[in-house]
Design an enzyme around this catalytic site. Structure first.
Site, PDB file in Angstrom:
ATOM      1  N   LYS A  69       0.843  -1.086   0.090  1.00 32.26           N
ATOM      2  CA  LYS A  69       0.096   0.039   0.014  1.00 32.26           C
ATOM      3  C   LYS A  69       0.747   1.242   0.101  1.00 32.26           C
ATOM      4  O   LYS A  69       0.492   2.394  -0.601  1.00 32.26           O
ATOM      5  CB  LYS A  69      -0.895  -0.101   1.245  1.00 32.26           C
ATOM      6  N   ASP A 105     -10.181   2.798   1.960  1.00 27.19           N
ATOM      7  CA  ASP A 105     -10.358   2.267   2.979  1.00 27.19           C
ATOM      8  C   ASP A 105     -11.194   3.009   4.183  1.00 27.19           C
ATOM      9  O   ASP A 105     -12.278   2.442   4.982  1.00 27.19           O
ATOM     10  CB  ASP A 105      -8.925   1.980   3.998  1.00 27.19           C
TER      11      ASP A 105
END
Ligand code: ATR
Length: 274
Positions: A69, A105
């Site tokens: 990420k 997210d």
């Protein structure tokens, strides 16, 4: 007219455990689209070369999970506001041979709460956040966007919590991990640590002082009802499980590639939990 075949994927290392192919392929079928979402294992030292291969092979984009990420963030030409603030990318859109990074997210976290606890008011009081990893960064960014008035953050490793505090020093304060107790005036308690996950041990805190009005939520979803959520339920707190965050974070990613914002329903939830 031929319908374009849209290729997408999730990249990670390891990746065999990922539920994302189940979710996205369910939506591809549900909406009668032409495409496929794969799970592709990419080791960290191959990230640049293998993602270039995805670009060359005509992929519309991909999700990135552990451990990519932060590294994929650096390879993206542009970033949305959430990715920029979090410093990590979980969704890549490929356009004109370039990678554009998003982070969904926080969207997943907030929309899970909004759909499971419809009357919950984020602005009504402080949020207590346990943990200061990548997930906590995304959640705290999203809580600030929802105008949570105050965030009390605790983490085993204080330095990581101090780093996150720089996102908004006027709203985020730190509490020591040892002997931490969520307080009477809490509006929300969120576990973002790995504790509570099968095989990882449970959180060392007791909820004696926690306000009965506080919503308690966990990003761990295996088990679905963690020890934290069970303890909260037993004393009468409202709780929201973590599976919805996984499902909701996938929605804007799917929309980026397939042009449709899909819904989360019970069939999908059952599929992912089975
Ligand atoms: P993620 O991206 O899922 O947030 P992460 O960045 O590895 O993953 O963060 C994991 C979180 O769980 C961290 O807050 C971590 O605490 P540290 O920063 O002290 O490592 C927390 N965590 C994991 N195992 C833990 C344990 N045994 N006790 C306390 N905290 C733990």
């Amino acid at each position: 007219m031929t319908i374009p075949f849209i290729k997408t994927a999730v990249i990670g290392h390891p990746i065999h455990h990922s539920k994302s192919p189940l979710i996205h392929n369910h939506w591809i079928a549900q909406h009668g689209l032409s495409g496929l979402y794969e799970a592709i294992d990419i080791a960290p030292d191959e990230l640049k070369q293998k993602t270039q291969q995805l670009i060359d092979d005509g992929y519309a984009g991909f999700n990135a999970t552990v451990p990519h990420k932060e590294s994929i963030f650096k390879l993206c030409s542009t970033h949305d506001k959430a990715a920029e603030n979090i410093g990590a990318v979980n969704t890549v859109i490929i356009r004109d041979g370039k990678m554009h990074g998003r982070n969904t997210d926080g969207f997943g976290f907030i929309h899970n709460i909004k759909s499971a606890a419809k009357n919950f008011d984020f602005t009504a009081g402080p949020a207590y956040v346990l943990g200061a990893g990548g997930a906590a960064r995304a959640i705290i960014h999203a809580l600030l966007e929802e105008s949570v008035p105050e965030i009390i953050l605790t983490n085993r490793t204080l330095a990581r919590a101090e780093e996150i505090r720089t996102m908004d020093t006027s709203k985020i304060s730190l509490a020591p991990w040892q002997d931490f107790t969520p307080m009477k005036h809490a509006n929300m308690l969120v576990n973002t640590t790995a504790l509570g996950m099968s095989g990882k041990g449970d959180l060392p805190f007791d909820l004696t002082n926690l306000s009965k009005q506080a919503l308690v939520t966990d990003i761990v979803y295996a088990p679905l009802h963690t020890a934290l959520l069970k303890a909260a339920q037993e004393r009468g707190n409202d709780t929201v499980t973590g599976i919805g965050m996984l499902l909701h974070q996938a929605r804007p990613a799917f929309e980026s590639w397939y042009g449709i914002l899909p819904n989360v329903d019970e069939t999908l939830e059952r599929l992912v939990l089975s």
